[in-house]
Design a protein around this motif. Structure first.
Motif, PDB file in Angstrom:
ATOM      1  N   HIS A   1      42.248  21.373  37.261  1.00 52.80           N
ATOM      2  CA  HIS A   1      41.937  22.342  36.722  1.00 52.80           C
ATOM      3  C   HIS A   1      42.478  22.882  35.552  1.00 52.80           C
TER       4      HIS A   1
ATOM      5  N   HIS B   1      44.105  29.751  36.896  1.00 53.70           N
ATOM      6  CA  HIS B   1      43.755  31.176  37.058  1.00 53.70           C
ATOM      7  C   HIS B   1      43.864  32.039  35.743  1.00 53.70           C
TER       8      HIS B   1
ATOM      9  N   ASP C   1      36.974  23.338  37.366  1.00 55.01           N
ATOM     10  CA  ASP C   1      37.567  24.691  37.608  1.00 55.01           C
ATOM     11  C   ASP C   1      36.764  25.607  38.650  1.00 55.01           C
ATOM     12  N   HIS C   2      37.163  26.677  39.155  1.00 57.61           N
ATOM     13  CA  HIS C   2      36.543  27.581  39.953  1.00 57.61           C
ATOM     14  C   HIS C   2      35.299  28.259  39.257  1.00 57.61           C
ATOM     15  N   ASP C   3      34.184  28.295  39.659  1.00 59.92           N
ATOM     16  CA  ASP C   3      32.937  28.743  39.329  1.00 59.92           C
ATOM     17  C   ASP C   3      33.055  30.199  38.669  1.00 59.92           C
ATOM     18  N   ARG C   4      34.078  31.017  39.221  1.00 58.63           N
ATOM     19  CA  ARG C   4      34.518  32.455  38.635  1.00 58.63           C
ATOM     20  C   ARG C   4      34.802  32.402  37.219  1.00 58.63           C
ATOM     21  N   TYR C   5      35.345  31.298  36.642  1.00 57.88           N
ATOM     22  CA  TYR C   5      35.814  30.798  35.474  1.00 57.88           C
ATOM     23  C   TYR C   5      34.930  30.480  34.472  1.00 57.88           C
TER      24      TYR C   5
END
Length: 69
Positions: free
Chosen positions: A8, A12, A41-45
């Motif tokens: 990642h 965050h 990475d998380h899709d919200r980023y």
């Protein structure tokens, strides 16, 4: 063949310079004999991601495959 596909880069959103950190990940992979790494990475980023940085890093370090997901 050693690989790591669970990295990642943004975490965050706690990273000041993701491009510099990307090179640190790649240098660490080289030191450990890892031949391919993947960042997921998380899709919200996704809006905070500079995907061109991955292409530039791949050109700078051709000995390691750099993937994104």
């Amino acid at each position: 063949m050693l690989v790591d596909y669970h990295l990642h880069l943004l975490g965050h959103l706690d990273v000041e310079n993701p491009g510099e950190r990307l090179h640190d990940f790649i240098k660490s992979a080289i030191a450990r004999g890892i031949s391919e790494i993947g960042f997921a990475d998380h899709d919200r980023y996704v809006d905070h991601s500079d995907f061109s940085a991955f292409s530039r890093a791949q050109r700078a370090f051709p000995q390691v495959g750099v993937r994104t997901g």
